[in-house]
Design an enzyme around this catalytic site. Structure first.
Site, PDB file in Angstrom:
ATOM      1  N   ASN A   9      27.193  -7.805  29.071  1.00 50.32           N
ATOM      2  CA  ASN A   9      27.726  -6.901  28.718  1.00 50.32           C
ATOM      3  C   ASN A   9      28.947  -7.337  27.861  1.00 50.32           C
ATOM      4  OD1 ASN A   9      29.726  -4.855  28.457  1.00 50.32           O
ATOM      5  ND2 ASN A   9      30.181  -4.730  30.693  1.00 50.32           N
ATOM      6  N   LYS A  11      31.446  -6.052  26.212  1.00 49.73           N
ATOM      7  CA  LYS A  11      32.482  -5.260  26.512  1.00 49.73           C
ATOM      8  C   LYS A  11      33.051  -5.035  24.964  1.00 49.73           C
ATOM      9  CE  LYS A  11      33.201  -6.734  31.028  1.00 49.73           C
ATOM     10  NZ  LYS A  11      34.162  -7.195  32.072  1.00 49.73           N
ATOM     11  N   HIS A  94      30.705   1.903  34.748  1.00 54.64           N
ATOM     12  CA  HIS A  94      31.287   0.298  34.771  1.00 54.64           C
ATOM     13  C   HIS A  94      32.780   0.689  35.432  1.00 54.64           C
ATOM     14  CE1 HIS A  94      33.235  -3.348  33.734  1.00 54.64           C
ATOM     15  NE2 HIS A  94      32.042  -3.753  33.599  1.00 54.64           N
ATOM     16  N   GLU A  96      35.409  -0.509  34.654  1.00 50.78           N
ATOM     17  CA  GLU A  96      36.563  -0.296  33.789  1.00 50.78           C
ATOM     18  C   GLU A  96      36.387   1.341  33.273  1.00 50.78           C
ATOM     19  OE1 GLU A  96      35.411  -3.532  31.152  1.00 50.78           O
ATOM     20  OE2 GLU A  96      35.830  -5.065  32.527  1.00 50.78           O
ATOM     21  N   GLU A 166      29.271  -4.611  41.208  1.00 46.56           N
ATOM     22  CA  GLU A 166      30.259  -5.491  40.564  1.00 46.56           C
ATOM     23  C   GLU A 166      31.736  -5.314  41.419  1.00 46.56           C
ATOM     24  OE1 GLU A 166      28.939  -6.419  36.144  1.00 46.56           O
ATOM     25  OE2 GLU A 166      30.538  -4.498  36.227  1.00 46.56           O
ATOM     26  N   GLY A 172      36.016 -10.595  35.350  1.00 43.44           N
ATOM     27  CA  GLY A 172      37.006 -11.323  34.530  1.00 43.44           C
ATOM     28  C   GLY A 172      38.281 -11.993  35.309  1.00 43.44           C
ATOM     29  N   SER A 211      32.404 -12.578  37.107  1.00 41.66           N
ATOM     30  CA  SER A 211      32.380 -13.922  36.848  1.00 41.66           C
ATOM     31  C   SER A 211      31.316 -14.702  37.065  1.00 41.66           C
ATOM     32  CB  SER A 211      33.646 -14.423  37.693  1.00 41.66           C
ATOM     33  OG  SER A 211      34.764 -13.590  37.458  1.00 41.66           O
TER      34      SER A 211
HETATM   35  P1  13P Z   1      32.794 -10.749  33.787  1.00 40.53           P
HETATM   36  O1  13P Z   1      31.404 -11.706  33.765  1.00 40.53           O
HETATM   37  O2  13P Z   1      33.432 -11.364  32.579  1.00 40.53           O
HETATM   38  O3  13P Z   1      33.467 -11.098  34.904  1.00 40.53           O
HETATM   39  O4  13P Z   1      32.446  -9.446  33.731  1.00 40.53           O
HETATM   40  C1  13P Z   1      31.452  -8.820  34.714  1.00 40.53           C
HETATM   41  C2  13P Z   1      31.173  -7.284  34.233  1.00 40.53           C
HETATM   42  O5  13P Z   1      32.054  -6.408  34.279  1.00 40.53           O
HETATM   43  C3  13P Z   1      29.963  -7.394  33.389  1.00 40.53           C
HETATM   44  O6  13P Z   1      29.846  -5.802  33.057  1.00 40.53           O
END
Ligand code: 13P
Length: 248
Positions: A9, A11, A94, A96, A166, A172, A211
């Site tokens: 992803n 982002k 997601h 976010e 997640e 992150g 992560s």
């Molecule tokens: P990270 O691997 O940067 O923690 O992000 C995970 C994520 O949100 C994947 O959709």
């Protein structure tokens, strides 16, 4: 047993130049993997990435879609538009999107249905915040998020869906759920699906995200109910992303 799927992803990262370099690195290393690989990229780069991946085993995905088919929804992107670029996957719900853009469980369910309506496999994200984990409601939160989709789409829809657990506190942050913590929630999710259809539940891909990196991937991926990863930061570095794929 479910197949294994590692999806990046990206982002809101990338540029035409950076994407070309990253994809060249990933494409050159995906031979002889024991998993399916996908990258979920920002909308403006769908065409670029579609072309770069053509003739490779890597599948294309998007990070969001509208629940609506068409109309006066300025700034939105429909499932049919994603299909035009041969997207195999689209991330829905997601954390976010849920926390920063106020997406509700009902909206996530509608997006899940819209994706499937266009023949795109939704990657449904579920996960609790730190506060929710600390107050002991992780299972209740994940169940609520999952049940909202089950109520609208039905269990049969999970034949063509992927789930990504997640934990919000691990995204992150460099904090990763321990393999035991992640496995417990993955088993809970599979068990909840199994209440509706045990054969279906046994085959649903449940990815872990939060992560995940080369140093922790093998341990997480060795858990019985962890069928792959949804990778953020580490998906932006070809060698790291490939190392996670190889850990499957
Ligand atoms: P990270 O691997 O940067 O923690 O992000 C995970 C994520 O949100 C994947 O959709």
């Amino acid at each position: 047993m479910p197949r294994k799927l590692v999806a990046g992803n990206w982002k809101m990262h990338g540029s035409l130049a950076d994407n070309a370099t990253l994809l060249a690195g990933v494409v050159s290393g995906v031979q002889d993997l024991d998993c399916e690989v996908a990258v979920c990229v920002p909308f403006p780069y769908l065409s670029q990435v579609q072309q770069a991946l053509s003739g490779t085993l890597i599948r294309l995905g998007a990070q969001n879609l509208s629940e609506h088919a068409k109309g006066a929804y300025t700034g939105e992107v429909s499932a049919a538009m994603l299909k035009d670029f041969a997207c195999a996957y689209v991330i829905v719900g997601h954390s976010e999107r849920r926390s920063l853009y106020g997406e509700t469980d009902a909206q996530v369910a509608a997006k899940f249905v819209a994706a499937q309506g266009a023949g795109i496999t939704p990657i449904l994200c579920l996960g609790e915040s730190l506060q929710e984990r600390e107050s002991g409601v992780t299972e209740a939160v994940v169940a609520r998020q999952l049940d909202a989709v089950l109520a609208v789409a039905g269990i049969a829809a999970f034949a063509k869906a992927v789930i990504a657990y997640e934990p919000v506190w691990a995204i992150g942050t460099g904090l990763t759920a321990t393999p035991e913590q992640a496995q417990a929630v993955h088993a809970f999710i599979r068990g909840r699906l199994a209440q509706h259809d045990s054969a279906m539940a046994a085959n649903v891909v449940i990815q872990y995200g939060g992560s995940m990196k080369p140093s922790n991937a093998a341990e997480l991926l060795s858990q019985p109910d962890i069928d792959g990863g949804l990778i953020g930061g580490a998906a932006l570095v070809a060698e790291d992303f490939l190392a996670i794929c190889r850990a499957v």
